[in-house]
Design a protein around this motif. Structure first.
Motif, PDB file in Angstrom:
ATOM      1  N   GLU A  65      -1.481  41.008  -4.365  1.00 55.46           N
ATOM      2  CA  GLU A  65      -2.605  40.600  -3.509  1.00 55.46           C
ATOM      3  C   GLU A  65      -2.395  39.181  -2.976  1.00 55.46           C
ATOM      4  OE1 GLU A  65      -7.459  39.826  -3.812  1.00 55.46           O
ATOM      5  OE2 GLU A  65      -6.323  40.456  -5.579  1.00 55.46           O
ATOM      6  N   LYS A  66      -1.938  38.292  -3.836  1.00 60.31           N
ATOM      7  CA  LYS A  66      -1.689  36.917  -3.401  1.00 60.31           C
ATOM      8  C   LYS A  66      -0.569  36.870  -2.360  1.00 60.31           C
ATOM      9  CE  LYS A  66      -4.718  34.936  -6.052  1.00 60.31           C
ATOM     10  NZ  LYS A  66      -5.979  34.406  -5.441  1.00 60.31           N
ATOM     11  N   LEU A  67       0.519  37.594  -2.616  1.00 58.66           N
ATOM     12  CA  LEU A  67       1.646  37.565  -1.684  1.00 58.66           C
ATOM     13  C   LEU A  67       1.246  38.100  -0.310  1.00 58.66           C
ATOM     14  CD1 LEU A  67       4.560  38.757  -4.021  1.00 58.66           C
ATOM     15  CD2 LEU A  67       3.992  36.404  -3.347  1.00 58.66           C
ATOM     16  N   ARG A  68       0.437  39.134  -0.278  1.00 59.46           N
ATOM     17  CA  ARG A  68      -0.042  39.654   1.014  1.00 59.46           C
ATOM     18  C   ARG A  68      -0.943  38.637   1.707  1.00 59.46           C
ATOM     19  NH1 ARG A  68      -0.732  44.626  -2.247  1.00 59.46           N
ATOM     20  NH2 ARG A  68       1.041  46.004  -1.755  1.00 59.46           N
ATOM     21  N   ALA A  69      -1.802  38.000   0.925  1.00 56.46           N
ATOM     22  CA  ALA A  69      -2.702  36.998   1.507  1.00 56.46           C
ATOM     23  C   ALA A  69      -1.924  35.801   2.044  1.00 56.46           C
ATOM     24  CB  ALA A  69      -3.718  36.543   0.455  1.00 56.46           C
ATOM     25  N   PHE A  70      -0.849  35.431   1.405  1.00 57.86           N
ATOM     26  CA  PHE A  70      -0.036  34.306   1.877  1.00 57.86           C
ATOM     27  C   PHE A  70       0.657  34.632   3.204  1.00 57.86           C
ATOM     28  CE2 PHE A  70       0.932  33.194  -2.855  1.00 57.86           C
ATOM     29  CZ  PHE A  70      -0.354  32.715  -3.018  1.00 57.86           C
ATOM     30  N   GLY A  71       0.920  35.906   3.450  1.00 62.49           N
ATOM     31  CA  GLY A  71       1.609  36.296   4.676  1.00 62.49           C
ATOM     32  C   GLY A  71       3.068  36.645   4.505  1.00 62.49           C
ATOM     33  N   CYS A  72       3.449  37.133   3.308  1.00 62.12           N
ATOM     34  CA  CYS A  72       4.831  37.599   3.122  1.00 62.12           C
ATOM     35  C   CYS A  72       5.141  38.693   4.140  1.00 62.12           C
ATOM     36  CB  CYS A  72       5.021  38.154   1.705  1.00 62.12           C
ATOM     37  SG  CYS A  72       5.157  36.895   0.421  1.00 62.12           S
ATOM     38  N   ASP A  73       6.354  38.699   4.649  1.00 65.12           N
ATOM     39  CA  ASP A  73       6.744  39.696   5.645  1.00 65.12           C
ATOM     40  C   ASP A  73       6.754  41.104   5.060  1.00 65.12           C
ATOM     41  OD1 ASP A  73       7.607  37.928   8.039  1.00 65.12           O
ATOM     42  OD2 ASP A  73       8.579  37.015   6.307  1.00 65.12           O
ATOM     43  N   VAL A  74       7.145  41.206   3.801  1.00 63.46           N
ATOM     44  CA  VAL A  74       7.167  42.484   3.095  1.00 63.46           C
ATOM     45  C   VAL A  74       6.654  42.244   1.687  1.00 63.46           C
ATOM     46  CG1 VAL A  74       8.612  44.361   2.215  1.00 63.46           C
ATOM     47  CG2 VAL A  74       9.149  43.325   4.419  1.00 63.46           C
ATOM     48  N   VAL A  75       5.825  43.146   1.183  1.00 59.46           N
ATOM     49  CA  VAL A  75       5.429  43.145  -0.218  1.00 59.46           C
ATOM     50  C   VAL A  75       5.574  44.569  -0.727  1.00 59.46           C
ATOM     51  CG1 VAL A  75       3.605  42.747  -1.909  1.00 59.46           C
ATOM     52  CG2 VAL A  75       3.798  41.241   0.076  1.00 59.46           C
ATOM     53  N   GLU A  76       6.425  44.747  -1.724  1.00 58.99           N
ATOM     54  CA  GLU A  76       6.629  46.068  -2.303  1.00 58.99           C
ATOM     55  C   GLU A  76       6.334  46.024  -3.796  1.00 58.99           C
ATOM     56  OE1 GLU A  76       9.910  48.533  -1.444  1.00 58.99           O
ATOM     57  OE2 GLU A  76      10.123  47.827   0.623  1.00 58.99           O
ATOM     58  N   VAL A 102       8.992  39.397   0.400  1.00 56.86           N
ATOM     59  CA  VAL A 102      10.064  38.930   1.274  1.00 56.86           C
ATOM     60  C   VAL A 102       9.484  37.935   2.269  1.00 56.86           C
ATOM     61  CG1 VAL A 102      11.818  39.580   2.956  1.00 56.86           C
ATOM     62  CG2 VAL A 102      11.293  41.114   1.047  1.00 56.86           C
ATOM     63  N   ILE A 103      10.110  36.749   2.323  1.00 53.99           N
ATOM     64  CA  ILE A 103       9.672  35.687   3.237  1.00 53.99           C
ATOM     65  C   ILE A 103      10.857  35.312   4.115  1.00 53.99           C
ATOM     66  CG2 ILE A 103       8.535  33.444   3.412  1.00 53.99           C
ATOM     67  CD1 ILE A 103       7.879  33.755   0.358  1.00 53.99           C
ATOM     68  N   ARG A 104      10.715  35.498   5.400  1.00 55.73           N
ATOM     69  CA  ARG A 104      11.816  35.227   6.321  1.00 55.73           C
ATOM     70  C   ARG A 104      11.639  33.859   6.965  1.00 55.73           C
ATOM     71  NH1 ARG A 104      10.680  40.864   7.695  1.00 55.73           N
ATOM     72  NH2 ARG A 104      12.224  42.167   6.605  1.00 55.73           N
ATOM     73  N   GLY A 105      12.751  33.112   7.046  1.00 51.96           N
ATOM     74  CA  GLY A 105      12.725  31.795   7.662  1.00 51.96           C
ATOM     75  C   GLY A 105      12.836  31.868   9.166  1.00 51.96           C
ATOM     76  N   THR A 106      13.106  30.718   9.759  1.00 51.96           N
ATOM     77  CA  THR A 106      13.086  30.616  11.221  1.00 51.96           C
ATOM     78  C   THR A 106      14.445  30.767  11.877  1.00 51.96           C
ATOM     79  OG1 THR A 106      13.227  28.211  10.984  1.00 51.96           O
ATOM     80  CG2 THR A 106      11.026  29.166  11.209  1.00 51.96           C
ATOM     81  N   GLY A 107      15.470  31.027  11.115  1.00 52.54           N
ATOM     82  CA  GLY A 107      16.805  31.172  11.690  1.00 52.54           C
ATOM     83  C   GLY A 107      17.721  31.907  10.748  1.00 52.54           C
ATOM     84  N   PRO A 108      18.967  32.092  11.138  1.00 52.37           N
ATOM     85  CA  PRO A 108      19.923  32.794  10.277  1.00 52.37           C
ATOM     86  C   PRO A 108      20.283  31.965   9.051  1.00 52.37           C
ATOM     87  CG  PRO A 108      21.030  31.882  12.186  1.00 52.37           C
ATOM     88  CD  PRO A 108      19.572  31.663  12.408  1.00 52.37           C
ATOM     89  N   GLY A 109      20.587  32.650   7.978  1.00 49.13           N
ATOM     90  CA  GLY A 109      20.968  31.968   6.750  1.00 49.13           C
ATOM     91  C   GLY A 109      21.182  32.977   5.642  1.00 49.13           C
ATOM     92  N   ARG A 110      21.368  32.469   4.448  1.00 48.75           N
ATOM     93  CA  ARG A 110      21.608  33.344   3.307  1.00 48.75           C
ATOM     94  C   ARG A 110      20.305  33.977   2.819  1.00 48.75           C
ATOM     95  NH1 ARG A 110      25.089  31.672  -1.463  1.00 48.75           N
ATOM     96  NH2 ARG A 110      23.286  30.406  -2.011  1.00 48.75           N
ATOM     97  N   SER A 111      20.453  35.051   2.074  1.00 49.59           N
ATOM     98  CA  SER A 111      19.322  35.688   1.402  1.00 49.59           C
ATOM     99  C   SER A 111      19.410  35.378  -0.084  1.00 49.59           C
ATOM    100  CB  SER A 111      19.347  37.207   1.614  1.00 49.59           C
ATOM    101  OG  SER A 111      19.193  37.529   2.974  1.00 49.59           O
ATOM    102  N   ALA A 117       5.764  30.407  -3.038  1.00 45.94           N
ATOM    103  CA  ALA A 117       5.680  31.457  -2.023  1.00 45.94           C
ATOM    104  C   ALA A 117       4.636  31.113  -0.968  1.00 45.94           C
ATOM    105  CB  ALA A 117       5.348  32.794  -2.685  1.00 45.94           C
ATOM    106  N   ARG A 118       3.515  30.586  -1.389  1.00 44.03           N
ATOM    107  CA  ARG A 118       2.481  30.203  -0.417  1.00 44.03           C
ATOM    108  C   ARG A 118       3.005  29.133   0.532  1.00 44.03           C
ATOM    109  NH1 ARG A 118      -3.774  28.206  -1.533  1.00 44.03           N
ATOM    110  NH2 ARG A 118      -4.013  27.079   0.440  1.00 44.03           N
ATOM    111  N   HIS A 119       3.657  28.120  -0.024  1.00 41.86           N
ATOM    112  CA  HIS A 119       4.205  27.044   0.800  1.00 41.86           C
ATOM    113  C   HIS A 119       5.239  27.576   1.790  1.00 41.86           C
ATOM    114  CE1 HIS A 119       5.776  22.924   1.614  1.00 41.86           C
ATOM    115  NE2 HIS A 119       6.911  23.594   1.786  1.00 41.86           N
TER     116      HIS A 119
END
Length: 386
Positions: free
Chosen positions: A40-51, A62-71, A115-117
């Motif tokens: 519930e918290k992760l969805r409220a924060f705005g994670c791109d995917v919550v499984e 899953v939290i995606r950044g603003t450009g290409p990079g490592r996972s 995660a929120r940050h």
């Protein structure tokens, strides 16, 4: 790079999460309420995917950044322990016989704060997977999540874990390259003799005598077979035999644990246990059945990743507050399964002068929360750079 002011500004909220989780502990894989809170918290924060439901009850955001990079993957454990709490705090466990006696409530709160940050700022490249894992306390939840496709479903170049450590000052960290926590094996040795009247022992094959010899001989494995510079613990913790004063029983059972910081030491211990059992069985005219269970592997830090984590911790807490050659613990940690699959590192964070882990009077120190959450944020930003 001091503590993140954004993290500091939500410190009271992070403390609230931690205390809510502390009050509602759950065991092993039965962490449905905890997992629902986290999701519930992760969805409220705005994670791109919550499984949810990964490895039975694990949660991944899953939290995606603003450009290409490592996972990368940042992991927290979720389960509590079957201990009756004795802290007397206002937020003490509301469930009889269960408590967060290992600080997993604090681990979750720190990762939720990070995660929120990360969701709010997106000031990193690449992808950050935040993993909340069940059943660390003996249930191998990390392995269950891996077997459920964790790293195939959520691409991961590196994995990172953290655990609080009583006795280490709040605001400090410990890390080391190589082994940082031990493998945790268990053995049960069943001595099958021939019972009889205690007054005529010559007609028996005494399993208690053979079991006693076995306990003595097992202590020689570390003393006489292991290099004194290596770390190996072999402890006999149970001896069960007999039922009345005047009867020699048919069987005896000896059991215990083996802890090692190397694969070679682990293999040596198992080999010597089996050899000793064979020799004592022959000498005493009994049969000895060996059940040897290999549990959590050695938690082995990648040297480059351990150095990276130490640098991040030093930037957060100050270099004087980081032990770059922390003493390894002979306790086990199932994050080791993740480190077998991907490079990464496991660090300790100070919990101050608290009671020890797995103690009924233990409590996570809320002052450590902002340090842990800030560490996660900065590590995510550094480790995702391409």
């Amino acid at each position: 790079m001091p503590l993140h002011q954004r993290i500091v500004s939500i410190e009271s909220e992070i403390i609230g999460w931690r205390r809510s989780l502390h009050a509602r502990p759950e065991l092993l894989y039965e962490v449905e309420e905890t997992a629902a809170f986290v999701a519930e918290k992760l969805r409220a924060f705005g994670c791109d995917v919550v499984e949810t439901g990964i490895g039975r009850t694990g949660v991944v955001g899953v939290i995606r950044g603003t450009g290409p990079g490592r996972s990368i993957t940042l992991r927290s454990d979720m389960d509590a322990l079957p201990i009756e709490e004795e802290t007397g705090t206002p937020y003490a466990s509301q469930k009889p016989g269960m408590m967060h006696a290992c600080g997993h409530d604090g681990h979750m709160a720190m990762l939720l704060g990070a995660a929120r940050h990360l969701c709010e700022t997106r000031d990193f490249s690449g992808t950050v997977n935040v993993v909340f894992q069940p059943a660390e306390e003996g249930g191998a939840g990390a392995r269950a999540m891996i077997e459920d496709g964790l790293f195939e479903r959520f691409e991961t170049d590196a994995v990172y874990g953290m655990h609080n450590l009583p006795g280490m000052p709040v605001g400090s960290f410990g890390v080391r390259p190589g082994p940082i926590m031990a493998s945790t094996d268990e053995f049960t040795l069943t001595v099958d003799g021939r019972g009889g009247h205690a007054a005529i022992p010559q007609l028996s094959r005494d399993p208690i005598l053979a079991g006693s010899a076995l306990v003595q001989a097992l202590q020689q494995v570390v003393a006489r077979n292991v290099d004194p510079l290596d770390s190996l613990v072999l402890s006999v913790t149970q001896f069960h035999a007999g039922f009345v004063h005047n009867v020699i029983p048919d069987t005896a059972e000896v059991s215990g644990t083996v802890r090692s910081l190397s694969a070679n030491g682990r293999a040596l211990a198992e080999t010597r246990i089996r050899e000793i059992c064979a020799g004592i069985a022959a000498a005493h005219g009994v049969a000895i059945e060996v059940e040897y269970d290999r549990n959590y592997p050695v938690t082995m830090n990648d040297a480059a990743e351990a150095a990276r984590c130490g640098e991040i911790a030093a930037a957060i807490a100050g270099i004087a507050q980081v032990d770059f050659a922390a003493q390894p613990l002979m306790a086990g940690e199932d994050f080791s399964y993740m480190l077998e699959k991907r490079p990464g590192a496991f660090v300790f964070i100070g919990n101050g002068p608290s009671a020890s882990l797995h103690n009924a009077r233990y409590d996570f120190d809320d002052r450590a929360l902002v340090y842990g959450a800030s560490y996660w944020v900065e590590l995510a930003k550094a480790a995702t750079r391409a």
